[in-house]
Design a protein around this motif. Structure first.
Motif, short mmCIF file in Angstrom:
data_model
loop_
_atom_site.label_atom_id
_atom_site.label_comp_id
_atom_site.label_asym_id
_atom_site.label_seq_id
_atom_site.Cartn_x
_atom_site.Cartn_y
_atom_site.Cartn_z
N TYR A 91 -20.07 -25.22 3.78
CA TYR A 91 -19.79 -24.87 2.38
C TYR A 91 -18.35 -24.38 2.23
CZ TYR A 91 -20.02 -22.27 -2.01
OH TYR A 91 -19.76 -21.78 -3.25
N GLN A 92 -17.93 -23.49 3.13
CA GLN A 92 -16.57 -22.96 3.05
C GLN A 92 -15.53 -24.05 3.29
OE1 GLN A 92 -15.66 -19.95 2.05
NE2 GLN A 92 -17.79 -19.36 1.77
N TRP B 8 -15.47 -26.58 0.05
CA TRP B 8 -14.87 -26.02 -1.16
C TRP B 8 -13.45 -25.54 -0.94
CZ3 TRP B 8 -16.57 -27.47 -5.50
CH2 TRP B 8 -17.91 -27.78 -5.66
#
Length: 167
Positions: A99-100, A103
């Motif tokens: 996720y990091q 994004w």
């Protein structure tokens, strides 16, 4: 430059771009009707606004992380198998890292990143199919996890091809 060699058909008539009038936006309103309502913000106001947005984003990420941690603790309490807890913790950490990474990527790197994730989805699809082919009956947890991995991987792969086809 991009439309020089295009042939456009309009109402059955072949038209080249040189026969088409370019679009011109409407004229601006007269100066007497325009009111200047914009106000310049001071440096302190801009910093305060930026800090508020950053704090809001931080709080959102902290809440999501707390929910995930609570779910992991609940899973750990509800199961008696140490291996399941270890695998679920690894899965959650990998999801958080992914996720990091996704994004935090610059828009220019989007296509290469999506190519890599489609390759990873291909590997998970193959791994899921291998779990399905291993046997052991349809009642095992590995069988169902393989089926879910295969379905989700193929959804991701076909979605990647669909999006790439529109680019």
């Amino acid at each position: 430059d991009a439309v020089q060699n295009m042939l456009i058909s309009y109402a059955g008539e072949k038209r080249f771009p040189d026969k088409i009038k370019p679009y011109s936006p409407p004229p601006p309103p007269p100066a007497s009707q325009v009111e200047d309502t914009t106000q310049e913000k001071t440096q302190d106001e801009l910093i305060e606004e930026s800090n508020a947005l950053q704090q809001k984003s931080f709080m959102k990420n902290a809440q999501i992380s707390s929910l995930v941690a609570t779910a992991l603790v609940a899973f750990g309490i509800s199961t008696n198998n140490h291996d399941s807890v270890s695998l679920m913790a690894s899965f959650a950490l990998a999801g958080l890292a992914g996720y990091q990474v996704v994004w935090g990527v610059a828009p220019a790197l989007h296509s290469p990143l999506m190519a890599v994730t489609n390759a990873i989805s291909g590997m998970t699809a193959i791994g899921g199919m291998l779990l399905l082919a291993e046997g052991g009956g349809s009642s095992g947890g590995a069988h169902w996890m393989g089926a879910i991995a295969t379905v989700l991987s193929f959804i991701n792969i076909s979605g990647g091809f669909f999006v790439s086809g529109k680019m």
